[in-house]
Design a protein around this motif. Structure first.
Motif, PDB file in Angstrom:
ATOM      1  N   LEU A 117      30.965  82.588  57.427  1.00  0.00           N
ATOM      2  CA  LEU A 117      31.448  83.970  57.436  1.00  0.00           C
ATOM      3  C   LEU A 117      31.669  84.326  55.979  1.00  0.00           C
ATOM      4  CD1 LEU A 117      32.872  86.477  58.755  1.00  0.00           C
ATOM      5  CD2 LEU A 117      34.956  85.099  58.839  1.00  0.00           C
ATOM      6  N   ILE A 118      31.053  85.397  55.504  1.00  0.00           N
ATOM      7  CA  ILE A 118      31.241  85.800  54.097  1.00  0.00           C
ATOM      8  C   ILE A 118      31.988  87.125  54.032  1.00  0.00           C
ATOM      9  CG2 ILE A 118      28.900  86.843  53.954  1.00  0.00           C
ATOM     10  CD1 ILE A 118      29.017  86.018  50.921  1.00  0.00           C
ATOM     11  N   LEU A 119      33.032  87.153  53.200  1.00  0.00           N
ATOM     12  CA  LEU A 119      33.867  88.345  53.033  1.00  0.00           C
ATOM     13  C   LEU A 119      34.142  88.555  51.555  1.00  0.00           C
ATOM     14  CD1 LEU A 119      36.683  87.249  55.543  1.00  0.00           C
ATOM     15  CD2 LEU A 119      34.759  88.735  56.097  1.00  0.00           C
ATOM     16  N   GLU A 120      34.130  89.796  51.102  1.00  0.00           N
ATOM     17  CA  GLU A 120      34.634  90.073  49.752  1.00  0.00           C
ATOM     18  C   GLU A 120      36.155  89.868  49.784  1.00  0.00           C
ATOM     19  OE1 GLU A 120      33.148  93.806  47.845  1.00  0.00           O
ATOM     20  OE2 GLU A 120      31.801  93.896  49.559  1.00  0.00           O
ATOM     21  N   GLY A 121      36.713  89.310  48.707  1.00  0.00           N
ATOM     22  CA  GLY A 121      38.163  89.082  48.639  1.00  0.00           C
ATOM     23  C   GLY A 121      38.901  90.353  48.993  1.00  0.00           C
ATOM     24  N   VAL A 122      38.640  91.416  48.256  1.00  0.00           N
ATOM     25  CA  VAL A 122      38.970  92.786  48.640  1.00  0.00           C
ATOM     26  C   VAL A 122      37.670  93.568  48.464  1.00  0.00           C
ATOM     27  CG1 VAL A 122      40.134  94.904  47.891  1.00  0.00           C
ATOM     28  CG2 VAL A 122      41.448  92.809  48.119  1.00  0.00           C
ATOM     29  N   THR A 123      37.268  94.279  49.504  1.00  0.00           N
ATOM     30  CA  THR A 123      36.008  95.023  49.471  1.00  0.00           C
ATOM     31  C   THR A 123      35.993  95.993  48.291  1.00  0.00           C
ATOM     32  OG1 THR A 123      35.882  94.852  51.839  1.00  0.00           O
ATOM     33  CG2 THR A 123      34.576  96.611  50.814  1.00  0.00           C
ATOM     34  N   GLY A 124      34.916  95.980  47.522  1.00  0.00           N
ATOM     35  CA  GLY A 124      34.840  96.823  46.329  1.00  0.00           C
ATOM     36  C   GLY A 124      34.110  98.130  46.558  1.00  0.00           C
ATOM     37  N   THR A 125      32.822  98.152  46.219  1.00  0.00           N
ATOM     38  CA  THR A 125      32.100  99.435  46.193  1.00  0.00           C
ATOM     39  C   THR A 125      31.928 100.083  47.558  1.00  0.00           C
ATOM     40  OG1 THR A 125      30.065  98.152  46.187  1.00  0.00           O
ATOM     41  CG2 THR A 125      30.725  99.090  44.098  1.00  0.00           C
ATOM     42  N   SER A 126      32.186  99.351  48.625  1.00  0.00           N
ATOM     43  CA  SER A 126      32.029  99.945  49.958  1.00  0.00           C
ATOM     44  C   SER A 126      33.300 100.656  50.414  1.00  0.00           C
ATOM     45  CB  SER A 126      31.623  98.870  50.961  1.00  0.00           C
ATOM     46  OG  SER A 126      30.464  98.216  50.526  1.00  0.00           O
ATOM     47  N   GLY A 127      34.183 100.986  49.472  1.00  0.00           N
ATOM     48  CA  GLY A 127      35.338 101.806  49.814  1.00  0.00           C
ATOM     49  C   GLY A 127      36.683 101.227  49.458  1.00  0.00           C
ATOM     50  N   LEU A 128      36.676 100.130  48.707  1.00  0.00           N
ATOM     51  CA  LEU A 128      37.923  99.493  48.317  1.00  0.00           C
ATOM     52  C   LEU A 128      38.885  99.355  49.505  1.00  0.00           C
ATOM     53  CD1 LEU A 128      39.051  99.565  44.756  1.00  0.00           C
ATOM     54  CD2 LEU A 128      40.622  98.881  46.541  1.00  0.00           C
ATOM     55  N   TYR A 148      29.074  94.759  49.887  1.00  0.00           N
ATOM     56  CA  TYR A 148      27.938  94.623  48.976  1.00  0.00           C
ATOM     57  C   TYR A 148      28.014  93.240  48.350  1.00  0.00           C
ATOM     58  CZ  TYR A 148      24.553  95.236  45.307  1.00  0.00           C
ATOM     59  OH  TYR A 148      23.459  95.063  44.492  1.00  0.00           O
ATOM     60  N   HIS A 149      26.900  92.494  48.465  1.00  0.00           N
ATOM     61  CA  HIS A 149      26.897  91.126  47.926  1.00  0.00           C
ATOM     62  C   HIS A 149      25.775  90.894  46.918  1.00  0.00           C
ATOM     63  CE1 HIS A 149      30.043  89.772  50.689  1.00  0.00           C
ATOM     64  NE2 HIS A 149      29.395  90.369  51.678  1.00  0.00           N
ATOM     65  N   GLY A 150      25.033  91.956  46.534  1.00  0.00           N
ATOM     66  CA  GLY A 150      23.999  91.778  45.519  1.00  0.00           C
ATOM     67  C   GLY A 150      22.646  92.262  45.988  1.00  0.00           C
ATOM     68  N   ALA A 151      21.694  92.334  45.059  1.00  0.00           N
ATOM     69  CA  ALA A 151      20.430  93.024  45.323  1.00  0.00           C
ATOM     70  C   ALA A 151      19.240  92.100  45.597  1.00  0.00           C
ATOM     71  CB  ALA A 151      20.104  93.948  44.152  1.00  0.00           C
ATOM     72  N   THR A 152      19.403  90.784  45.519  1.00  0.00           N
ATOM     73  CA  THR A 152      18.298  89.881  45.870  1.00  0.00           C
ATOM     74  C   THR A 152      18.218  89.777  47.399  1.00  0.00           C
ATOM     75  OG1 THR A 152      19.814  88.037  45.628  1.00  0.00           O
ATOM     76  CG2 THR A 152      18.450  88.550  43.719  1.00  0.00           C
ATOM     77  N   ALA A 153      17.113  89.191  47.889  1.00  0.00           N
ATOM     78  CA  ALA A 153      16.845  89.300  49.338  1.00  0.00           C
ATOM     79  C   ALA A 153      17.986  88.769  50.207  1.00  0.00           C
ATOM     80  CB  ALA A 153      15.549  88.585  49.677  1.00  0.00           C
ATOM     81  N   GLY A 154      18.475  87.565  49.911  1.00  0.00           N
ATOM     82  CA  GLY A 154      19.534  87.005  50.739  1.00  0.00           C
ATOM     83  C   GLY A 154      20.827  87.783  50.589  1.00  0.00           C
ATOM     84  N   ALA A 155      21.191  88.062  49.337  1.00  0.00           N
ATOM     85  CA  ALA A 155      22.455  88.769  49.077  1.00  0.00           C
ATOM     86  C   ALA A 155      22.406  90.185  49.659  1.00  0.00           C
ATOM     87  CB  ALA A 155      22.719  88.813  47.574  1.00  0.00           C
ATOM     88  N   MET A 156      21.252  90.816  49.606  1.00  0.00           N
ATOM     89  CA  MET A 156      21.144  92.168  50.159  1.00  0.00           C
ATOM     90  C   MET A 156      21.182  92.134  51.686  1.00  0.00           C
ATOM     91  SD  MET A 156      21.233  95.221  49.370  1.00  0.00           S
ATOM     92  CE  MET A 156      20.524  96.099  47.995  1.00  0.00           C
ATOM     93  N   ALA A 157      20.636  91.061  52.268  1.00  0.00           N
ATOM     94  CA  ALA A 157      20.714  90.931  53.731  1.00  0.00           C
ATOM     95  C   ALA A 157      22.174  90.820  54.168  1.00  0.00           C
ATOM     96  CB  ALA A 157      19.937  89.705  54.196  1.00  0.00           C
ATOM     97  N   LEU A 158      23.007  90.161  53.347  1.00  0.00           N
ATOM     98  CA  LEU A 158      24.434  90.037  53.669  1.00  0.00           C
ATOM     99  C   LEU A 158      25.131  91.394  53.574  1.00  0.00           C
ATOM    100  CD1 LEU A 158      25.389  86.884  51.509  1.00  0.00           C
ATOM    101  CD2 LEU A 158      24.787  86.907  53.932  1.00  0.00           C
ATOM    102  N   SER A 159      24.635  92.235  52.677  1.00  0.00           N
ATOM    103  CA  SER A 159      25.290  93.520  52.376  1.00  0.00           C
ATOM    104  C   SER A 159      25.057  94.502  53.513  1.00  0.00           C
ATOM    105  CB  SER A 159      24.717  94.100  51.085  1.00  0.00           C
ATOM    106  OG  SER A 159      24.766  93.142  50.052  1.00  0.00           O
ATOM    107  N   GLY A 160      26.154  95.009  54.092  1.00  0.00           N
ATOM    108  CA  GLY A 160      26.000  96.071  55.074  1.00  0.00           C
ATOM    109  C   GLY A 160      25.716  97.401  54.399  1.00  0.00           C
ATOM    110  N   ASP A 161      26.017  97.490  53.136  1.00  0.00           N
ATOM    111  CA  ASP A 161      25.780  98.675  52.299  1.00  0.00           C
ATOM    112  C   ASP A 161      24.395  99.294  52.586  1.00  0.00           C
ATOM    113  OD1 ASP A 161      26.726  99.466  49.091  1.00  0.00           O
ATOM    114  OD2 ASP A 161      24.695  99.953  49.725  1.00  0.00           O
ATOM    115  N   PRO A 162      24.325 100.626  52.651  1.00  0.00           N
ATOM    116  CA  PRO A 162      23.037 101.241  53.011  1.00  0.00           C
ATOM    117  C   PRO A 162      21.914 101.007  52.002  1.00  0.00           C
ATOM    118  CG  PRO A 162      24.640 102.916  52.388  1.00  0.00           C
ATOM    119  CD  PRO A 162      25.393 101.622  52.487  1.00  0.00           C
TER     120      PRO A 162
END
Ligand code: PLP
Length: 442
Positions: free
Chosen positions: A207-218, A138-152
């Motif tokens: 390539l964008i990665l969360e440092g440690v993935t948060g809300t998508s399952g830690l 999850y990278h945020g709710a704006t158009a670009g950040a949400m496109a990055l987010s695999g989150d449903p």
């Protein structure tokens, strides 16, 4: 007003995020202090999610409150084109605490805007357009950040920006390639490189990665994951963007999660813990090469509130609190105690399939059966599929704890200022709630 009055007023006039409005049943809050908050009826809650995983320094910190008050008094606002001491000083502090040669900052209002601008930096600097991101992210709710987010949460608002390609995650408990950590050949890493080659490395900006993935399952990656991502990016001239919005500012027991693996990204995004939520603030910090690139080219980015003096004052004071109160050291020490406690819960409860904990960043993953790992509620579960998990939020509240539960996960992410007694209180409440989830096992 009573708690009920406040909730009704809110329900009538404001939207609640990510929810079917008629189904929301929010708490009220009127006061916060340390690791606690109180509702309008005087009931106290142990804040085991640091609100939205952002109040890292704990509630009611007087140093930060006074810095905000003083800045409002002296100069509440000047526009981003004007140089101010707090803006320069906070930029300097970020250059000092971030790894490698990250050295220059664009300030935003939050995490999504930071990632929006990270995409722009990467595309402009490389002249390429594709961005590789992960599904469990999850990278945020704006158009670009949400496109990055695999989150449903991305799915109902598509189409978003073009050019984003998702890859699989290093989710070792449920390895997408069918291996275990001990037997695998890091298929998750080879897979990323393969996707880059299929997409044409010359087209891939970052390539964008969360440092440690948060809300998508830690999801905590294996130790060689981040270093090997760095190598792959270097091989193809791709920028490595590290989203530390949730995992940054001591959350994992280091300033930033990537510090565990000694990796320096080309771009780092941050928000949340940067001011611990006392005032909104986000930031994109870029490497020297990227900063230099804009020395003789215009920077096509801007926001009315970029570098807001009050946010700057809050950021400076918050970083001071991490240092003076040794909160990152405390996160590391308490994280050790917490991990042990969570492992005990796993041993005692039939519904606990896995616990993942790094610093004070943790999740309990719940299953119907420890052998088959069948989740207690499926990924992206609808309300009617939640089963016994539907009882978790109210069971926590009744016992005076607030934290997030989602599908088959219960997150435990308390403020870094927590002490051992408060931590054990939290573990005791979780223990009781897990007795309930155990009734959903086979
Ligand atoms: C890793 C990560 N990136 C970005 C964001 C978006 O931040 P914001 O909600 O401040 O826009 C979040 C929010 O939870 C996050 O967890």
């Amino acid at each position: 007003m009573t708690s009920k009055d406040i909730v009704n007023l809110n329900r009538e006039y404001v939207f609640f995020s990510w929810s079917t409005q008629s189904a929301v049943n929010p708490l009220s809050a009127v006061r916060t202090d340390g690791v606690y908050f109180w509702d309008a009826d005087g009931k106290r809650y142990l804040d085991f999610s640091s609100q939205l995983m952002n109040v890292n320094i704990g509630h009611g910190n007087q140093k930060v409150i006074k810095a905000i008050q003083q800045q409002v008094q002296e100069m509440a606002f000047v526009y981003p084109g004007i140089a101010t001491e707090p803006k320069g000083r906070l930029g300097q502090m970020l250059a000092e605490i971030t790894p490698g040669d990250l050295c220059k900052t664009l300030f935003t209002l939050g995490g999504a805007e930071a990632n929006e601008n990270a995409i722009k930096f990467a595309r402009l600097y490389t002249g390429r357009h594709k961005i590789i991101a992960r599904y469990r992210a999850y990278h945020g709710a704006t158009a670009g950040a949400m496109a990055l987010s695999g989150d449903p949460r991305r799915l109902p608002v598509e189409p978003l920006i073009p050019g984003v390609i998702h890859v699989m995650d290093p989710y070792c408990y449920r390895c997408p390639f069918g291996w275990t950590l001990e037997t695998c050949h890091r298929e998750c890493i080879a897979h990323v490189e393969q996707v880059i080659r299929f997409e044409g490395p010359d087209n891939v900006a970052a390539l964008i990665l969360e440092g440690v993935t948060g809300t998508s399952g830690l999801i905590i990656p294996p130790d060689d994951y981040w270093p090997r991502m760095r190598e792959i990016c270097d091989r193809y001239g791709i920028l490595l963007i590290d989203d530390e919005v949730m995992s940054g500012f001591g959350r994992t027991g280091e300033w930033f999660a990537v510090d565990h693996w000694g990796v320096a990204p080309d771009i780092m995004t941050m928000a949340k813990g940067l001011t611990s939520g006392y005032i909104p603030l986000g930031a994109v910090v870029v490497s020297k090469d990227i900063a230099d690139y804009f020395e003789d080219r215009p920077l096509p980015m801007g926001l009315t509130y970029s570098g807001h003096p009050v946010s700057m004052a809050a950021g400076i004071a918050t970083i001071g609190v991490y240092q003076e109160q040794r909160l990152i050291e405390n996160a590391r020490a308490m994280g050790g105690v917490f991990k042990e406690g969570l492992e005990e819960l796993k041993a005692r409860h039939s519904s606990v399939g896995d616990v993942r904990c790094i610093g004070l960043f943790s999740v309990i993953e719940l299953v119907k059966d420890k052998e088959t790992k069948e989740p207690l509620a499926p990924w992206n579960a609808k309300a009617h599929e939640m089963g016994v998990m539907a009882q978790v939020p109210s069971a926590l509240r009744e016992r005076g704890m607030y934290t997030f539960s989602k599908w088959n996960w219960i997150f435990a992410i308390p403020p870094l200022s927590i002490n051992e007694t408060e931590l054990h209180d939290g573990l005791r409440i979780l223990d009781e709630v897990l007795d309930i989830t155990d009734t959903g096992t086979r």
